[in-house]
Write an enzyme that holds these catalytic residues in place. Structure first.
Site, PDB file in Angstrom:
ATOM      1  N   LYS B  78       0.855  -1.194   0.000  1.00  0.00           N
ATOM      2  CA  LYS B  78       0.000   0.000   0.000  1.00  0.00           C
ATOM      3  C   LYS B  78       0.888   1.240   0.000  1.00  0.00           C
ATOM      4  O   LYS B  78       1.885   1.291   0.736  1.00  0.00           O
ATOM      5  CB  LYS B  78      -0.903  -0.023   1.239  1.00  0.00           C
ATOM      6  N   SER B 153      -9.825   1.800   2.570  1.00  0.00           N
ATOM      7  CA  SER B 153      -8.913   2.552   1.736  1.00  0.00           C
ATOM      8  C   SER B 153      -7.852   1.708   1.032  1.00  0.00           C
ATOM      9  O   SER B 153      -7.263   2.159   0.059  1.00  0.00           O
ATOM     10  CB  SER B 153      -8.205   3.615   2.577  1.00  0.00           C
ATOM     11  N   SER B 177     -10.250  -0.533   6.771  1.00  0.00           N
ATOM     12  CA  SER B 177      -9.580  -0.381   5.478  1.00  0.00           C
ATOM     13  C   SER B 177      -8.832  -1.602   4.964  1.00  0.00           C
ATOM     14  O   SER B 177      -8.368  -1.589   3.827  1.00  0.00           O
ATOM     15  CB  SER B 177      -8.616   0.807   5.516  1.00  0.00           C
TER      16      SER B 177
END
Lengths: 93, 497
Positions: B78, B153, B177
Site C-alpha cells: 500500500k 482505503s 480499510s
C-alpha cells in the site's frame, strides 16, 4: 456549521477555501455533526476516557545519543532549501 | 498451474526447491499486471526494480544461501508504507514527489525475509475513504466487476491479490480499510491487534487506530506473512513486545472447545439479505463442526461510527499538520493573497494555506476541518472527550462479550461492492459502509475477513471474525476450520488477459 465558522476552522487548519468550498463544507460538516450528536444520548458520567485500544504504560529507553538522519537525507525532500536548511517565506518583516 | 495462480506458500517452496526462479515468478506477475493495467491497481511499479530484487534472491539461492522465509515472494505494498528512495505518495498530490529517506519497519522485515517488494498499490488519499475513489490517481476497479469499487482505503492492495497481479499484499486498517476491501474483493484480510505490527514508517492517519496487515488468498498464507511482519519495535513505542506465535503451526490445530458469539447488532437494518444468508450459513457450518454458538450483544456498537468520526479526524488534523509546504511535500508556487482577508495574513501562513489547499483532496480537507473543529477551544470536551468516553464503553462491551465467547462472528460489510460513484457525493453514506468494522479499531482488537459466499450478481461476500487482543493465532485457527470445509477461498474473478 455556518460559512463563517467554516472560514474560522479553515484558517486554524491552514486551508485556503473559496466561497463555494465554504458553502459545501458548511452543509456537509453540519450533517456529519448532526449524526455525531447522537453521542449526547449516552450518559458518560464517571466513564474514564480511552485514548488507546491497548493499555500501555510509558515505554522508556536509555537516554543515549544515536545516529539520526544525515542532513542531506533530511533535506532531500524539501520544497526549497539552502545548503544547510529549509527555506520559507520571511516570517518577520 | 500458472505461477500467478499459486499461493504464496507454493511460490516460496517452488523457488527454494529451484522448480522455478524468483525472476520467473516476478516476470509472470509483471506480465499479468501489464495486461490488467485498466484496473488501476498500482500507482508506482518499476519492473526493473522488481526484477533486480528477484535476481538477487536467485543468486543467493544458487550460492547455497537461505534468503529467508519469503525468499522471492512478490509483495504488493500500500502506497503509505515508506520504502527508502521509492515514491511513497499516499494517493495524494501532497506527496507526489516524496521519496522517504528510510524504510518502514515492515519493509525492513520483508526485505530481511527475502521478499521482493512489488508495486505500490493505490489507496484512498491518506487512507481516508472506503472505496479508493479518493485517490489522486483515480479509482481502482473491482476485479470481479469493473463498474464497482474494490472497497477502501486499501482497495489497491485487495484488488492486487484478487486480480492475481501479486500473490500477497500489505495494507492498513484504521476503521475497516483492510477487512472491508478484502470482503468486497473476495480475499482474506487481517487487521491485527493494535501494536502487533510496528507502525514505524506507516504514514500516519489516526495513530491510535492505524494498524498494518496483509491480504492473502487463504489462511496459511496469512500465517506466513504475519510471522514475518509481527513483533516489537523500539521505534514504535505503542508496538506490543509480546513474542510472535508460530502462526503456521497454530492454524492446523483444532480448538478443543470453541464458543462463537453472534453479535446481535450486526444483523439489523441495512444488512443485505444475501450477505446475511451467507453469514448465517457459515455460522451453521461452525455449529456442525462442533462450535457452541451464542448470541451476544455489543450495545454501544451503534455509536461506533459517531465516536470514530471524532477520534479519527481529531488525530488526522494533528498528524496532517506536518504537510505545510515546509519540510517535504507540495508547496504552492503562488500564494499571493486570494482576497482582502488574506492580505492581513503573513506570507508564511498564506504559503501553508495555499499549499495545503492544492495538495489535499476534498475528503482529507473535510476530515482535517472536522478534527480541527472537534479539538478547538470550547468544543474539545463536548466532542473529543465525549468520544473517548464512548470509546471506553465500546471496549467494555467487547470485554463483556469475551467473557462468554472466544470469537465474535458477523458480516464484514452490510452489502457487496457498490457501484463507482454511488456514494461519493454523500460522505455520511460512505462512512456507514464501515459500520461492522469500525468498533474493533476503537477497541484495538484483531479482526479478520474471509470470503464466505458470492452474491447472485457474482460479487464476493465477507465473513468477519473478531477476537480478544493478541488472539491472532486463534482467529486464524477458527478461520482455517471454515476454509477447510468450503470452496470460497478458491474462487477467482473472471478476468480476460
Amino acid at each position: 456549521m455556518t460559512k463563517d465558522e467554516v472560514a474560522k476552522v479553515a484558517l486554524l487548519a491552514r486551508l485556503r477555501l473559496n466561497d463555494d468550498d465554504k458553502g459545501r463544507y458548511a452543509q456537509q460538516l453540519t450533517s456529519i455533526l448532526d449524526f455525531i450528536a447522537q453521542l449526547g444520548e449516552l450518559d458518560t458520567e464517571g466513564v474514564e476516557p480511552l485514548a488507546h485500544g491497548v493499555d500501555r504504560t510509558n515505554v522508556f529507553r536509555e537516554d543515549k545519543a544515536r545516529p539520526a538522519l544525515d542532513r542531506e537525507d533530511a533535506l532531500a525532500n524539501a520544497p526549497r532549501r539552502s545548503a544547510e536548511g529549509f527555506l520559507v517565506p520571511a516570517v518577520l518583516d | 498451474m500458472q505461477l500467478t495462480e499459486m499461493k504464496a506458500a507454493e511460490l516460496v517452496a517452488g523457488i527454494a526447491a529451484r522448480k522455478f526462479s524468483a525472476v520467473e515468478v516476478a516476470q509472470a506477475f509483471l506480465n499479468r499486471t501489464e495486461k490488467l493495467k485498466h484496473l488501476n491497481v498500482y500507482v508506482h511499479l518499476e519492473p526493473e526494480v522488481v526484477l533486480d530484487q528477484a535476481k538477487a534472491v536467485d543468486k543467493r539461492i544458487a550460492a547455497g544461501e537461505n534468503p529467508g522465509p519469503l525468499a522471492g515472494l512478490p509483495v504488493a505494498i500500500k502506497d503509505l508504507l515508506c520504502v527508502k528512495g521509492e515514491p511513497t505518495t499516499c494517493g495524494s498530490r501532497m506527496l507526489k514527489n516524496f521519496r522517504p529517506p528510510y524504510d518502514a519497519t515492515v519493509i525492513e522485515k520483508l526485505k530481511s525475509a527475502g521478499a521482493v517488494l512489488y508495486g505500490k498499490a493505490n489507496m484512498d488519499e491518506f487512507a481516508m475513504g472506503s472505496s479508493t475513489e479518493n485517490s489522486c490517481y483515480g479509482p481502482t476497479l473491482n476485479p470481479w466487476d469493473t463498474k464497482r469499487i474494490p472497497g477502501g482505503s486499501s482497495g489497491g492492495s485487495a484488488a492486487a491479490v484478487a486480480a492475481m497481479t501479486a500473490p500477497v499484499s500489505l495494507g492498513s486498517d484504521t476503521g475497516g480499510s483492510i477487512r472491508q476491501p478484502a470482503a468486497l474483493c473476495g480475499v482474506v484480510g487481517l487487521k491485527p491487534t493494535y501494536g502487533r505490527v510496528s507502525r514505524y514508517g506507516l504514514i500516519a492517519f489516526a495513530s491510535s487506530l492505524d494498524q498494518i496487515g496483509p491480504f492473502t488468498w487463504d489462511v496459511p498464507d496469512m500465517a506466513l506473512i504475519m510471522e514475518a511482519i509481527s513483533g516489537g519495535d523500539s521505534r514504535d513505542a505503542t508496538c506490543v513486545p509480546d513474542p510472535v506465535p508460530n502462526y503456521l503451526a497454530e492454524i492446523e490445530k483444532k480448538p478443543e472447545k470453541l464458543r462463537i458469539g453472534i453479535v446481535r447488532e450486526f444483523f439489523g437494518e441495512g444488512l443485505d439479505p444475501e450477505v446475511e444468508k451467507s453469514v448465517r450459513d457459515a455460522i451453521a457450518l461452525y455449529e456442525k463442526l462442533g462450535a457452541e454458538i451464542k448470541e451476544v450483544s455489543l450495545p454501544h456498537s451503534k455509536y461506533g461510527i459517531a465516536a470514530y468520526y471524532i477520534v479519527a479526524p481529531a488525530e488526522c488534523s494533528s498528524n496532517l499538520a506536518r504537510y505545510d509546504g515546509t519540510l517535504f511535500g507540495h508547496r504552492s508556487a503562488d500564494y499571493s493573497p486570494a482576497n482582502d482577508d488574506e492580505k492581513k495574513l503573513p506570507a508564511l501562513v498564506r504559503m501553508m494555506m495555499a499549499s495545503r489547499a492544492e495538495g489535499f483532496g476534498a475528503e482529507v480537507k473535510r476530515r482535517i476541518m472536522l478534527g480541527t473543529y472537534a479539538l478547538s477551544a470550547g468544543y474539545a470536551d463536548q466532542y473529543y472527550n465525549k468520544a473517548l468516553k464512548v470509546r471506553r464503553l465500546i471496549r467494555n462491551d467487547f470485554e463483556t462479550a469475551f467473557k462468554e465467547v472466544d470469537v465474535l462472528i458477523g458480516p464484514t460489510t452490510p452489502t457487496p461492492a457498490f457501484a463507482l460513484g454511488e456514494k461519493s457525493a454523500d460522505p455520511l453514506a460512505m462512512y456507514l459502509s464501515d459500520i461492522y468494522t469500525i468498533t474493533t479499531n476503537l477497541a484495538g482488537l484483531p479482526g479478520l475477513s474471509m470470503p464466505c459466499g458470492l452474491s447472485s450478481g457474482g460479487l464476493p461476500i465477507g465473513l468477519q471474525l473478531v477476537g480478544p487482543a493478541l488472539s491472532e493465532a486463534k482467529l486464524l485457527q477458527v478461520a482455517r476450520m471454515f476454509e477447510r470445509e468450503t470452496p470460497w477461498h478458491t474462487k477467482r474473478p473472471n478476468l480476460t488477459v
